[in-house]
Design an enzyme around this catalytic site. Structure first.
Site, mmCIF file in Angstrom:
data_model
loop_
_atom_site.group_PDB
_atom_site.id
_atom_site.type_symbol
_atom_site.label_atom_id
_atom_site.label_comp_id
_atom_site.label_asym_id
_atom_site.label_seq_id
_atom_site.Cartn_x
_atom_site.Cartn_y
_atom_site.Cartn_z
ATOM 1 N N CYS A 1 -103.956 30.825 -9.054
ATOM 2 C CA CYS A 1 -104.149 32.272 -8.905
ATOM 3 C C CYS A 1 -103.756 32.975 -10.206
ATOM 4 C CB CYS A 1 -103.301 32.790 -7.747
ATOM 5 S SG CYS A 1 -103.551 34.557 -7.433
ATOM 6 N N ASP B 1 -110.037 36.743 -5.501
ATOM 7 C CA ASP B 1 -110.699 35.682 -6.277
ATOM 8 C C ASP B 1 -112.011 35.252 -5.620
ATOM 9 O OD1 ASP B 1 -111.325 32.966 -7.273
ATOM 10 O OD2 ASP B 1 -109.431 33.196 -8.359
ATOM 11 N N HIS C 1 -103.880 30.979 -3.185
ATOM 12 C CA HIS C 1 -104.588 29.810 -3.706
ATOM 13 C C HIS C 1 -103.931 29.334 -4.999
ATOM 14 C CE1 HIS C 1 -106.832 31.909 -6.993
ATOM 15 N NE2 HIS C 1 -106.509 32.948 -6.256
ATOM 16 N N CYS D 1 -106.665 36.580 -1.496
ATOM 17 C CA CYS D 1 -106.838 37.020 -2.884
ATOM 18 C C CYS D 1 -108.298 37.434 -3.096
ATOM 19 C CB CYS D 1 -106.477 35.895 -3.847
ATOM 20 S SG CYS D 1 -106.563 36.407 -5.588
ATOM 21 N N ARG E 1 -113.596 32.684 -5.683
ATOM 22 C CA ARG E 1 -113.696 31.284 -5.244
ATOM 23 C C ARG E 1 -113.034 31.028 -3.895
ATOM 24 N NH1 ARG E 1 -110.976 29.279 -10.692
ATOM 25 N NH2 ARG E 1 -109.716 31.088 -10.084
HETATM 26 CO CO CO Z 1 -105.810 34.774 -6.914
#
Ligand code: CO
Length: 211
Positions: free
Chosen positions: A101, A44, A98, A42, A46
């Protein structure tokens, strides 16, 4: 808040530190890229592939998009996949989702996000495949977590459904496919599914040749 100039200052310090520890670090990487792993994760911020797996530059070939999707008409993903599988000859492909998400959670609502709807539609299709299980889970957090896991599982199967992967399986008995989910709350990765070369697929998706 980190300012943009700080990124460039940190880069200088990082490059200097690397050279001090290993004078050949950059010259070695400049001349050879031979990662064993392709990571589809992803976007993302993090969930950085290298940090959470303790790997270094040169060790993981990375593709990231919203909700770590493997969509069979996505030329970006397919180009990365073709290059990783048939040129770099990676041994493993990891789809890493994750918990928490935003893309997966948005797909479970009826909110409209404009053009993003078109991407999230693919996660709604996964939801439909597992509607009985997902819709009978009443706790929202639990439902989101389960959808993250099932989405990863389906994206791994989507990889196996490509002629790119099926051709490699026929030619070199690789790569091995793995579905993982990362926990934002504890930093740990949970293995969800494992698809070895030659894994039996629904015959609808098995190609006789690989054009
Ligand atoms: Co995500």
């Amino acid at each position: 808040m980190i300012e943009i100039e700080q990124l460039l200052r940190a880069n200088k310090a990082w490059a200097k530190d690397r050279l001090e520890k290993d004078p050949h670090f950059f010259s070695r990487l400049e001349n050879l890229q031979s990662p064993k792993f392709l990571w589809i994760g992803c976007s993302d911020s993090r969930v950085p592939a290298n940090e959470i797996t303790g790997t270094q530059p040169g060790e993981i070939f990375v593709h990231r998009n919203v909700a770590n999707m493997v969509i069979h008409t996505d030329m970006n993903m397919l180009t990365v996949l073709e290059y990783a599988v048939h040129h770099l000859q990676v041994e493993h492909i990891i789809v890493c989702g994750h918990y928490g998400c935003g893309g997966v959670e948005a797909s479970l609502t009826q909110k409209s996000y404009g053009i993003i709807n078109k991407w999230l539609r693919n996660i709604k299709d996964v939801h439909r495949l597992y509607a009985q299980e997902i819709d009978s889970t009443l706790d929202t957090k639990e439902r989101n977590r389960r959808m993250v896991e099932l989405n990863v599982k389906e994206q791994v199967l989507n990889l196996a459904k490509t002629s790119i992967v099926q051709k490699a399986w026929a030619e070199r008995k690789g790569p091995h496919l793995h579905g993982w989910v990362y926990g934002l709350d504890n930093g740990l990765i949970k293995a969800i599914n494992d698809v070895p070369p030659g894994f039996p697929l629904d015959p609808l998706y098995v190609y006789e040749d690989f054009q």
